[in-house]
Design a protein around this motif. Structure first.
Motif, PDB file in Angstrom:
ATOM      1  N   VAL A  70      -5.770 -19.572 -13.227  1.00 33.11           N
ATOM      2  CA  VAL A  70      -6.676 -18.862 -14.131  1.00 33.11           C
ATOM      3  C   VAL A  70      -6.042 -17.592 -14.691  1.00 33.11           C
ATOM      4  O   VAL A  70      -6.371 -17.167 -15.799  1.00 33.11           O
ATOM      5  CB  VAL A  70      -8.013 -18.543 -13.439  1.00 33.11           C
ATOM      6  CG1 VAL A  70      -8.736 -19.826 -13.048  1.00 33.11           C
ATOM      7  CG2 VAL A  70      -7.824 -17.654 -12.222  1.00 33.11           C
ATOM      8  N   GLY A  71      -5.125 -16.977 -13.956  1.00 33.79           N
ATOM      9  CA  GLY A  71      -4.434 -15.793 -14.469  1.00 33.79           C
ATOM     10  C   GLY A  71      -3.569 -16.133 -15.663  1.00 33.79           C
ATOM     11  O   GLY A  71      -3.557 -15.412 -16.675  1.00 33.79           O
TER      12      GLY A  71
ATOM     13  N   GLU B  29      -3.981 -18.640 -17.699  1.00 34.91           N
ATOM     14  CA  GLU B  29      -4.864 -18.975 -18.823  1.00 34.91           C
ATOM     15  C   GLU B  29      -5.538 -17.734 -19.401  1.00 34.91           C
ATOM     16  O   GLU B  29      -5.757 -17.651 -20.618  1.00 34.91           O
ATOM     17  CB  GLU B  29      -5.911 -19.991 -18.371  1.00 34.91           C
ATOM     18  CG  GLU B  29      -5.345 -21.307 -17.864  1.00 34.91           C
ATOM     19  CD  GLU B  29      -4.618 -22.113 -18.930  1.00 34.91           C
ATOM     20  OE1 GLU B  29      -4.819 -21.822 -20.129  1.00 34.91           O
ATOM     21  OE2 GLU B  29      -3.866 -23.033 -18.566  1.00 34.91           O
ATOM     22  N   ALA B  30      -5.871 -16.763 -18.550  1.00 33.06           N
ATOM     23  CA  ALA B  30      -6.484 -15.527 -19.042  1.00 33.06           C
ATOM     24  C   ALA B  30      -5.528 -14.781 -19.963  1.00 33.06           C
ATOM     25  O   ALA B  30      -5.936 -14.238 -20.998  1.00 33.06           O
ATOM     26  CB  ALA B  30      -6.900 -14.647 -17.870  1.00 33.06           C
TER      27      ALA B  30
ATOM     28  N   ASN C 254      -5.764 -10.211 -10.145  1.00 38.08           N
ATOM     29  CA  ASN C 254      -5.957 -11.646  -9.955  1.00 38.08           C
ATOM     30  C   ASN C 254      -5.016 -12.245  -8.911  1.00 38.08           C
ATOM     31  O   ASN C 254      -5.280 -13.329  -8.399  1.00 38.08           O
ATOM     32  CB  ASN C 254      -5.757 -12.371 -11.291  1.00 38.08           C
ATOM     33  CG  ASN C 254      -5.788 -13.875 -11.137  1.00 38.08           C
ATOM     34  OD1 ASN C 254      -6.819 -14.450 -10.817  1.00 38.08           O
ATOM     35  ND2 ASN C 254      -4.647 -14.510 -11.358  1.00 38.08           N
TER      36      ASN C 254
ATOM     37  N   THR D 181      -7.031 -25.802 -10.306  1.00 39.42           N
ATOM     38  CA  THR D 181      -5.779 -25.079 -10.162  1.00 39.42           C
ATOM     39  C   THR D 181      -5.019 -25.585  -8.937  1.00 39.42           C
ATOM     40  O   THR D 181      -5.548 -26.350  -8.125  1.00 39.42           O
ATOM     41  CB  THR D 181      -6.028 -23.574  -9.983  1.00 39.42           C
ATOM     42  OG1 THR D 181      -6.766 -23.372  -8.758  1.00 39.42           O
ATOM     43  CG2 THR D 181      -6.821 -22.993 -11.152  1.00 39.42           C
TER      44      THR D 181
ATOM     45  N   GLY E 236     -10.205 -19.135 -17.126  1.00 41.39           N
ATOM     46  CA  GLY E 236      -9.358 -18.066 -17.657  1.00 41.39           C
ATOM     47  C   GLY E 236      -9.992 -17.358 -18.838  1.00 41.39           C
ATOM     48  O   GLY E 236      -9.930 -16.132 -18.956  1.00 41.39           O
ATOM     49  N   LYS E 237     -10.622 -18.131 -19.713  1.00 42.92           N
ATOM     50  CA  LYS E 237     -11.307 -17.538 -20.865  1.00 42.92           C
ATOM     51  C   LYS E 237     -12.483 -16.680 -20.409  1.00 42.92           C
ATOM     52  O   LYS E 237     -12.713 -15.590 -20.956  1.00 42.92           O
ATOM     53  CB  LYS E 237     -11.806 -18.624 -21.816  1.00 42.92           C
ATOM     54  CG  LYS E 237     -12.439 -18.069 -23.093  1.00 42.92           C
ATOM     55  CD  LYS E 237     -12.887 -19.176 -24.025  1.00 42.92           C
ATOM     56  CE  LYS E 237     -13.312 -18.598 -25.374  1.00 42.92           C
ATOM     57  NZ  LYS E 237     -14.308 -17.512 -25.267  1.00 42.92           N
TER      58      LYS E 237
END
Length: 233
Positions: free
Chosen positions: A12-13, A15-16, A86, A187, A207-208
């Motif tokens: 997720v990091g 993607e963020a 994160n 993930t 992530g968004k």
């Protein structure tokens, strides 16, 4: 916005970061322990937005030199509007096999590393800054708990409480602290925690959500631990 995010090389990091660099006004420092994965992140980011203001840097939040990081931040973006903590690790083993070293490792990676990051970046946080800690439903009070994740869940619970304490302590400095207690997203860490399980939430979706919350959540929340979970796990 001037943004610093840790744990940016995967999940997720990763993607963020890709979400954050879509807006040219954002300047993003992305930290992770893997130089190769950071290189891949940079290449993908530049394909998405050739004008992206992205500054990747190899950094271990537990062991590396924070004075050098402070200099890097100052040289690249000056000060910080958003800090996203994160980075983290997971150990999955039965409690009776979990050693004291395992517990120490979880606390270092999931709590003390973030303590060090926040303490060292405090002088660089702008008025109105937002610090977002990434927690877990595993550490969320009264949530479902699972065998093998005692050390991980306990370390995340500590991060949740730290968030609440810092929000109270830094009210006069107008720095907002919030924590997102994430449920499952597809993930590598999810696979480690729940082998064979498929999440209905993709990593890019989570992530968004993290990116959007980091930019706007402080307008509505402070000192909150917010569950972000569609299913159990």
């Amino acid at each position: 916005m001037k943004i610093l995010i840790t744990g940016a090389s995967s999940g997720v990091g990763f993607e963020a970061v890709l979400e954050l660099i879509l807006k040219n006004e954002n300047e993003v420092i992305a930290l992770a322990r893997s130089q190769d994965k950071l290189k891949r992140l940079y290449e993908i980011a530049k394909d998405l937005n050739p004008e992206a203001n992205l500054f990747p840097a190899k950094f271990d939040i537990v062991h590396d030199d924070y004075s050098s990081l402070a200099n890097f931040v100052t040289e690249r973006i000056g000060r910080i509007d958003v800090l996203i903590n994160n980075a983290g690790q997971l150990i999955n083993k039965p409690f009776e096999d979990t050693t004291q070293i395992d517990f120490v490792e979880m606390l270092q990676s999931n709590l003390l590393g973030h303590v060090k990051m926040i303490q060292n970046m405090l002088p660089l946080l702008n008025d109105g800054a937002h610090v977002v800690n990434i927690g877990s439903m595993g550490g969320y009070q009264h949530s479902a708990k699972f065998p093998g994740l005692a050390a991980y869940s306990a370390s995340k619970a500590a991060l949740h409480t730290l968030t609440e304490c810092l929000a109270a302590e830094y009210t006069e400095r107008n720095i907002r602290f919030n924590c997102l207690a994430l449920g499952s997203a597809q993930t590598e860490m999810l696979e480690q925690a729940f082998p064979g399980y498929t999440s209905p939430v993709m990593a890019f979706e989570m992530g968004k959500y993290i990116a959007d919350f980091a930019l706007t959540g402080h307008k509505f929340f402070n000192g909150k631990v917010i569950p972000v979970a569609l299913t159990t796990p």
